[in-house]
Design a protein around this motif. Structure first.
Motif, PDB file in Angstrom:
ATOM      1  N   ASN A  39      14.542   0.225  44.798  1.00 25.72           N
ATOM      2  CA  ASN A  39      13.054   0.384  44.608  1.00 25.72           C
ATOM      3  C   ASN A  39      12.503  -0.909  44.589  1.00 25.72           C
ATOM      4  O   ASN A  39      11.022  -1.271  44.063  1.00 25.72           O
ATOM      5  N   GLN A  40      12.921  -1.981  45.314  1.00 25.05           N
ATOM      6  CA  GLN A  40      12.192  -3.450  45.488  1.00 25.05           C
ATOM      7  C   GLN A  40      12.049  -4.305  44.216  1.00 25.05           C
ATOM      8  O   GLN A  40      11.101  -5.218  44.452  1.00 25.05           O
ATOM      9  N   ASN A  41      12.857  -3.899  43.156  1.00 23.98           N
ATOM     10  CA  ASN A  41      12.808  -4.740  42.039  1.00 23.98           C
ATOM     11  C   ASN A  41      14.121  -5.571  41.896  1.00 23.98           C
ATOM     12  O   ASN A  41      15.201  -5.473  42.669  1.00 23.98           O
ATOM     13  N   VAL A  42      13.949  -6.518  40.600  1.00 25.99           N
ATOM     14  CA  VAL A  42      15.118  -7.271  40.305  1.00 25.99           C
ATOM     15  C   VAL A  42      15.656  -6.835  38.932  1.00 25.99           C
ATOM     16  O   VAL A  42      14.745  -6.715  37.930  1.00 25.99           O
ATOM     17  N   ILE A  43      17.006  -6.936  38.867  1.00 26.89           N
ATOM     18  CA  ILE A  43      17.613  -6.899  37.524  1.00 26.89           C
ATOM     19  C   ILE A  43      18.047  -8.447  37.129  1.00 26.89           C
ATOM     20  O   ILE A  43      18.893  -8.806  37.806  1.00 26.89           O
ATOM     21  N   LEU A  44      17.735  -8.795  35.962  1.00 23.31           N
ATOM     22  CA  LEU A  44      18.455 -10.035  35.450  1.00 23.31           C
ATOM     23  C   LEU A  44      19.522  -9.489  34.535  1.00 23.31           C
ATOM     24  O   LEU A  44      19.079  -9.375  33.267  1.00 23.31           O
ATOM     25  N   GLY A  45      20.756  -9.473  35.145  1.00 25.33           N
ATOM     26  CA  GLY A  45      21.778  -8.822  34.440  1.00 25.33           C
ATOM     27  C   GLY A  45      22.774  -9.779  33.667  1.00 25.33           C
ATOM     28  O   GLY A  45      22.764 -11.059  34.004  1.00 25.33           O
ATOM     29  N   GLY A  46      23.406  -9.225  32.834  1.00 24.07           N
ATOM     30  CA  GLY A  46      24.638  -9.690  32.057  1.00 24.07           C
ATOM     31  C   GLY A  46      24.333 -11.158  31.261  1.00 24.07           C
ATOM     32  O   GLY A  46      24.903 -12.013  31.275  1.00 24.07           O
ATOM     33  N   VAL A  47      23.158 -10.902  30.569  1.00 19.27           N
ATOM     34  CA  VAL A  47      22.460 -12.054  29.919  1.00 19.27           C
ATOM     35  C   VAL A  47      22.974 -12.143  28.343  1.00 19.27           C
ATOM     36  O   VAL A  47      22.690 -10.968  27.919  1.00 19.27           O
ATOM     37  N   SER A  48      23.194 -13.124  28.017  1.00 21.31           N
ATOM     38  CA  SER A  48      23.418 -13.381  26.390  1.00 21.31           C
ATOM     39  C   SER A  48      22.250 -13.496  25.633  1.00 21.31           C
ATOM     40  O   SER A  48      21.258 -13.480  26.102  1.00 21.31           O
ATOM     41  N   GLU A  49      22.474 -13.082  24.259  1.00 21.03           N
ATOM     42  CA  GLU A  49      21.242 -13.070  23.474  1.00 21.03           C
ATOM     43  C   GLU A  49      20.571 -14.507  23.552  1.00 21.03           C
ATOM     44  O   GLU A  49      19.026 -14.393  23.702  1.00 21.03           O
ATOM     45  N   LYS A  50      21.122 -15.537  23.435  1.00 22.11           N
ATOM     46  CA  LYS A  50      20.608 -16.832  23.434  1.00 22.11           C
ATOM     47  C   LYS A  50      19.876 -17.074  24.888  1.00 22.11           C
ATOM     48  O   LYS A  50      18.567 -17.573  24.987  1.00 22.11           O
ATOM     49  N   VAL A  51      20.326 -16.595  25.914  1.00 23.43           N
ATOM     50  CA  VAL A  51      19.665 -16.821  27.373  1.00 23.43           C
ATOM     51  C   VAL A  51      18.660 -15.803  27.442  1.00 23.43           C
ATOM     52  O   VAL A  51      17.507 -16.242  28.338  1.00 23.43           O
ATOM     53  N   LYS A  52      18.637 -14.615  26.833  1.00 24.81           N
ATOM     54  CA  LYS A  52      17.743 -13.809  26.845  1.00 24.81           C
ATOM     55  C   LYS A  52      16.178 -14.451  26.445  1.00 24.81           C
ATOM     56  O   LYS A  52      15.227 -14.215  26.987  1.00 24.81           O
ATOM     57  N   ALA A  53      16.369 -15.158  25.127  1.00 23.16           N
ATOM     58  CA  ALA A  53      15.174 -15.828  24.471  1.00 23.16           C
ATOM     59  C   ALA A  53      14.654 -16.820  25.947  1.00 23.16           C
ATOM     60  O   ALA A  53      13.529 -17.198  25.736  1.00 23.16           O
ATOM     61  N   LYS A  54      15.666 -17.744  26.287  1.00 25.89           N
ATOM     62  CA  LYS A  54      15.173 -18.723  27.148  1.00 25.89           C
ATOM     63  C   LYS A  54      14.272 -17.959  28.330  1.00 25.89           C
ATOM     64  O   LYS A  54      13.307 -18.522  28.890  1.00 25.89           O
ATOM     65  N   ILE A  55      15.208 -16.917  28.846  1.00 28.05           N
ATOM     66  CA  ILE A  55      14.419 -16.299  30.133  1.00 28.05           C
ATOM     67  C   ILE A  55      13.020 -15.654  29.822  1.00 28.05           C
ATOM     68  O   ILE A  55      11.931 -15.774  30.749  1.00 28.05           O
ATOM     69  N   ASN A  56      12.743 -15.191  28.581  1.00 29.53           N
ATOM     70  CA  ASN A  56      11.566 -14.764  28.428  1.00 29.53           C
ATOM     71  C   ASN A  56      10.370 -15.976  28.093  1.00 29.53           C
ATOM     72  O   ASN A  56       9.222 -15.763  28.562  1.00 29.53           O
ATOM     73  N   SER A  57      11.078 -17.267  27.796  1.00 21.48           N
ATOM     74  CA  SER A  57      10.110 -18.322  27.876  1.00 21.48           C
ATOM     75  C   SER A  57       9.836 -18.694  29.039  1.00 21.48           C
ATOM     76  O   SER A  57       8.529 -19.221  29.392  1.00 21.48           O
ATOM     77  N   VAL A  58      10.749 -18.759  29.898  1.00 27.01           N
ATOM     78  CA  VAL A  58      10.323 -19.042  31.416  1.00 27.01           C
ATOM     79  C   VAL A  58       9.314 -18.143  31.956  1.00 27.01           C
ATOM     80  O   VAL A  58       8.419 -18.645  32.635  1.00 27.01           O
TER      81      VAL A  58
END
Length: 565
Positions: free
Chosen positions: A390-409
């Protein structure tokens, strides 16, 4: 052998394929020609098998014609990546190539892959070589072969994701052309002297037309299984995939003014075990290879082979090729075609963010820097990227620590996930203008604007959160699967569209023409009348696509041959 073929009755593309020396053509000479930014006419057909489409910037056509210049030729490069999964390193490679050689954006397609747009001829070879260095490739992403194999995108939704993505990869590998032309032309591999190139499966003319395969895991129908030439619906019993229901004969393409062309939903023709799936895929393609229409490319897809000969004939012929029968299909329920957005913890105990990318275009604009954000995420993630159907992207297989970093980015680049309307999150648009030579009207560049105006209408009737599938394409060829949408818009002329209503929310029914060749003002007026009625007289939990059929706005289309423009 060529003396036994009556070329007069066949499509001219059949002769081009036959004469191409297994997809070599004169591509090497075309690429070396400094006089033009284009390649030869015959090579434009052969280049598709290598994952390339020649295009021109139609926004510049009048200006260049006035200046007596040839069109502003460039090339689309499409990557082959079954299942849509890539590593962070591969994402970074595609991101860098889009800046170095393309138009600075990445297009996420409805077949779970990347497209690069605006690549000049002089940069084609370098770009494709660098794609291959990242362990991706472009062979068989286009052309009269099996295309990129799609599958259920989100591992957060199912513990069976890895099994289906491996099946997608295996089918993709099994049905790849065996010619070494790709490696010779783009990667400078040398043909061993005296060796003979053959295609033991595809033969010297490949398939009559393109072929598409997808796999879904109920209740998700996230790659529109009924739009595929061949589909596999995973059947889960007692905690495992016991096999697949087989769907055959879907296809979206049609042509205005040619009523014998039409979109078609596939038929469920039986059930196979996991061990039989690759064999079934091969034999279905083989039946189409041997019986598909090679005289008229507009009648060359599997859907027409089935309708011309009958479904019973097709099942009987498939049984001959297989040497065994498919058994009766198992029960299944599909509930939706779209993606489920936001963070979810998967059955792998890792986090997965399904992120909405409007029109599938990864770019920077004004203060919103999505391209920069995803590039930075690729440098810090401990997971992977998955492109959805559906033309979207999944940021998959992420640890809890990296999840917080992704939200910040995402926050830093002003692209944090937002609450969006049910209409917008279920929208798809093809590229259309300015690069697609087939487009009659805008799609990707225009649909967000139209959705904003429709959101005002939906808000007026307290339906902003209502999930409604809307899809727009610039022409009737169906690249964005518009014929399965509850609201489908297909470009008829600049600023004018045919309006189709009545597709099902779960993707198993075609829509039907409601209004022809109408402007934006007319689209908004017609849809507001329907939405007003929907808000007042719908049944509990009734979907818009079902409502318009029940209220006789359009008739229900039960098979492709009933469809008309």
């Amino acid at each position: 052998m060529s003396d036994a073929i009556d070329w007069q009755v066949l499509s001219e593309v059949e002769k081009i394929k036959y004469d191409s020396n297994y997809l070599r053509g004169t591509l090497t000479e075309s690429l070396a020609n400094p006089i033009t930014g284009a390649i030869s006419a015959n090579d434009t057909q052969i280049s598709k098998f290598h994952g390339i489409y020649q295009q021109a910037d139609r926004d510049l056509s009048k200006e260049r014609k006035t200046q007596k210049l040839e069109p502003a030729y460039s090339f689309l490069i499409r990557v082959r990546m079954p299942g849509g999964m890539v590593s962070p390193e591969q994402w970074l490679c595609m991101d860098a190539l889009s800046d170095k050689y393309a138009n600075g954006t990445l297009k996420l397609t409805t077949r779970q892959t990347f497209q690069l747009h605006g690549v000049l001829k002089k940069n084609l070879k370098t770009t494709i070589r660098e794609v291959n260095e990242s362990l991706l490739d472009t062979i068989s992403a286009c052309g009269d072969v099996n295309r990129n194999v799609m599958c259920n995108a989100n591992p957060a939704e199912s513990p069976f994701h890895q099994e289906v993505i491996e099946l997608a990869k295996e089918i993709g590998r099994h049905l790849l052309p065996e010619t070494k032309a790709y490696h010779e032309i783009w990667l400078d591999k040398k043909l061993v002297a005296g060796s003979k190139t053959t295609e033991p499966f595809y033969g010297d003319r490949y398939l009559p037309r393109k072929f598409k395969i997808g796999i879904v895991i109920p209740p998700n129908n996230d790659c529109d299984i009924f739009s595929q030439d061949l589909g596999f619906i995973a059947i889960i019993e007692k905690g495992k995939i016991t096999g697949y229901n087989v769907v055959a004969g879907g296809g979206m393409g049609s042509t205005f003014g040619v009523p014998e062309t039409y979109p078609r939903t596939g038929n469920v023709i039986g059930f196979c075990t996991p061990e039989q799936a690759i064999d079934v895929a091969e034999k279905v393609v083989a039946v189409q290879r041997d019986y598909g229409n090679r005289a008229d490319r507009k009648q060359a897809r599997l859907k027409y082979t089935i309708d011309r000969n009958g479904l019973d004939w097709f099942k009987a012929e498939l049984q001959k090729y297989l040497g065994y029968s498919l058994v009766e299909p198992r029960k299944f329920v599909l509930t939706h075609t779209g993606d489920s957005y936001g963070w979810k913890k998967g059955t792998d105990s890792k986090w997965h963010l399904t992120y909405f990318v409007e029109g599938g275009r990864v770019k920077n604009s004004d203060d919103k820097k999505l391209k920069d954000a995803l590039r930075e995420i690729a440098t810090i993630t401990d997971g992977h990227f998955i492109l959805t159907g559906n033309q979207n992207v999944i940021l998959g297989g992420v640890s809890e620590k990296v999840k917080a970093k992704i939200n910040s980015v995402l926050k830093k680049h002003c692209v944090s996930p937002e609450s969006i309307s049910g209409l917008r999150k279920n929208s798809i648009a093809c590229v259309a203008l300015p690069t697609c030579p087939l487009a009659f009207a805008e799609a990707e560049r225009y649909l967000p604007t139209l959705v904003t105006k429709l959101e005002a209408v939906l808000g007026k009737y307290d339906l902003l959160k209502e999930d409604i599938v809307i899809r727009m394409t610039g022409c009737p060829n169906g690249c964005g699967r518009p014929y399965l949408a509850e609201i489908g818009l297909i470009g008829k002329a600049p600023g004018h569209y045919n309006l189709y209503l009545g597709g099902s929310f779960n993707g198993d029914r075609l829509n039907s023409l409601y209004r022809e060749n109408i402007s934006e003002a007319q689209i908004l007026k017609e849809l507001e009348l329907v939405i007003d009625d929907f808000s007042k007289t719908r049944k509990i939990n009734e979907r818009l696509g079902d409502f318009v059929i029940r209220k006789n706005y359009v008739k229900e289309i039960k098979e492709g041959k009933e469809f008309s423009h």
